[in-house]
Motif scaffolding. Structure first.
Motif, mmCIF file in Angstrom:
data_model
loop_
_atom_site.group_PDB
_atom_site.id
_atom_site.type_symbol
_atom_site.label_atom_id
_atom_site.label_comp_id
_atom_site.label_asym_id
_atom_site.label_seq_id
_atom_site.Cartn_x
_atom_site.Cartn_y
_atom_site.Cartn_z
ATOM 1 N N THR A 121 0.848 -1.192 0.000
ATOM 2 C CA THR A 121 0.000 0.000 0.000
ATOM 3 C C THR A 121 0.884 1.242 0.000
ATOM 4 N N GLY A 122 0.404 2.297 -0.652
ATOM 5 C CA GLY A 122 1.226 3.507 -0.739
ATOM 6 C C GLY A 122 2.507 3.270 -1.499
ATOM 7 N N THR B 186 -6.177 10.057 9.984
ATOM 8 C CA THR B 186 -4.858 9.489 10.253
ATOM 9 C C THR B 186 -4.971 8.046 10.720
ATOM 10 N N TYR B 187 -5.859 7.789 11.655
ATOM 11 C CA TYR B 187 -6.019 6.424 12.166
ATOM 12 C C TYR B 187 -6.611 5.509 11.104
ATOM 13 N N ASN C 204 4.512 -4.090 8.651
ATOM 14 C CA ASN C 204 3.834 -2.817 8.858
ATOM 15 C C ASN C 204 4.875 -1.708 9.014
ATOM 16 N N ILE C 205 4.715 -0.610 8.278
ATOM 17 C CA ILE C 205 5.642 0.499 8.400
ATOM 18 C C ILE C 205 5.158 1.418 9.519
ATOM 19 N N ALA C 206 5.939 1.477 10.584
ATOM 20 C CA ALA C 206 5.622 2.306 11.742
ATOM 21 C C ALA C 206 6.462 3.580 11.664
ATOM 22 N N ASN D 54 2.146 -3.003 4.655
ATOM 23 C CA ASN D 54 1.255 -1.891 4.971
ATOM 24 C C ASN D 54 2.111 -0.641 5.131
ATOM 25 N N ASN D 55 2.344 0.031 4.010
ATOM 26 C CA ASN D 55 3.266 1.161 3.981
ATOM 27 C C ASN D 55 2.563 2.511 3.961
ATOM 28 N N VAL D 56 1.342 2.574 3.449
ATOM 29 C CA VAL D 56 0.690 3.860 3.264
ATOM 30 C C VAL D 56 0.647 4.638 4.584
ATOM 31 N N GLY D 57 0.835 5.949 4.487
ATOM 32 C CA GLY D 57 0.830 6.765 5.700
ATOM 33 C C GLY D 57 0.240 8.141 5.445
#
Length: 235
Positions: free
Chosen positions: A12-13, A92-93, A121-123, A71-74
């Motif tokens: 994603t993203g 945002t959430y 997951n990208i944190a 899960n990269n989208v931010g």
């Protein structure tokens, strides 16, 4: 080995920045990489919109099960607490946490059937706390918590779940906020033990490791920050 039949990846993203570097790294391995992003370059969807996400995931899975998920989208809006718009916080959430849940739920049946899955997951280092980022830091702390919980739930199915927390990474967004030659930009670089800003490829390399070589690593958060987290995060 299971990996020979699990060569599809969803990012994603993935149309720009760190996401694009992850896509490039995975495609270099000959994988079929599916991108969901609001920008052109893949399946277009606003990841804050439940209906659009559902349609995008149906389209992604029409080509077969997907066993690797990034899960990269931010999404981020900088604001002090007293200036924070709650609608921005909810968006945002929705993008940073709930979209990851939606994607994982959609891919889980195929992962379980294969007895193999990799979720990254990208944190962010902002999960440790950063002024002006109530919603963003909260969402990134949330995705780390989600990562640990999914690892406990899914390990029995051969599915690992880990997070990567980038430090300062040279993207268009970073360069716009931190112009070259600005003394404040140099202060950021001086605070990094390796004395350079990271590149998107640095994150892609870490993600690639977790997607391929980390079958006995799960529930972890890997800080890819040039050492900035030393002294700020617990052992």
């Amino acid at each position: 080995m299971a990996e020979t039949t699990t060569e599809r990846v969803l990012v994603t993203g993935g149309a720009s920045g760190i996401g694009a570097a992850i896509v490039e790294q995975q495609r270099s391995l000959g994988r079929d990489v599916v991108v969901i992003d609001k920008q052109p370059g893949g399946i277009q969807a606003d990841l804050a919109d439940a209906a659009q996400v559902a349609d995008a995931l149906d389209e992604a899975l029409a080509g077969g099960p997907i066993h690797r998920l990034v899960n990269n989208v931010g999404y981020i809006r900088v604001a002090a607490l007293e200036e924070l718009e709650i609608e921005d916080a909810l968006r945002t959430y929705e993008i940073n946490v709930v979209a990851a849940m939606r994607c994982a739920q959609a891919l889980l049946p195929g992962m379980r059937e294969a007895g193999f899955g990799r979720i990254v997951n990208i944190a962010s280092r902002a999960a440790l706390g950063k002024a002006g980022r109530s919603a963003y830091s909260g969402s990134k702390a949330g995705i780390i918590g989600v990562t640990r919980t999914w690892a406990l739930e899914l390990g029995q199915h051969g599915i690992t779940v880990n997070a990567v927390s980038p430090g300062p990474i040279r993207t268009a967004m970073f360069d716009a906020a931190n112009p070259a030659g600005d003394p404040r930009t140099q202060q950021i670089i001086d605070a990094i033990p390796v004395k350079r800003v990271g590149e998107p490829a640095d994150i892609a390399g870490a993600v690639g490791f977790l997607l391929d070589e980390a079958g006995f690593i799960t529930g972890q958060n890997l800080n890819v920050c040039g050492g900035m987290t030393i002294g700020a995060a617990p052992l």
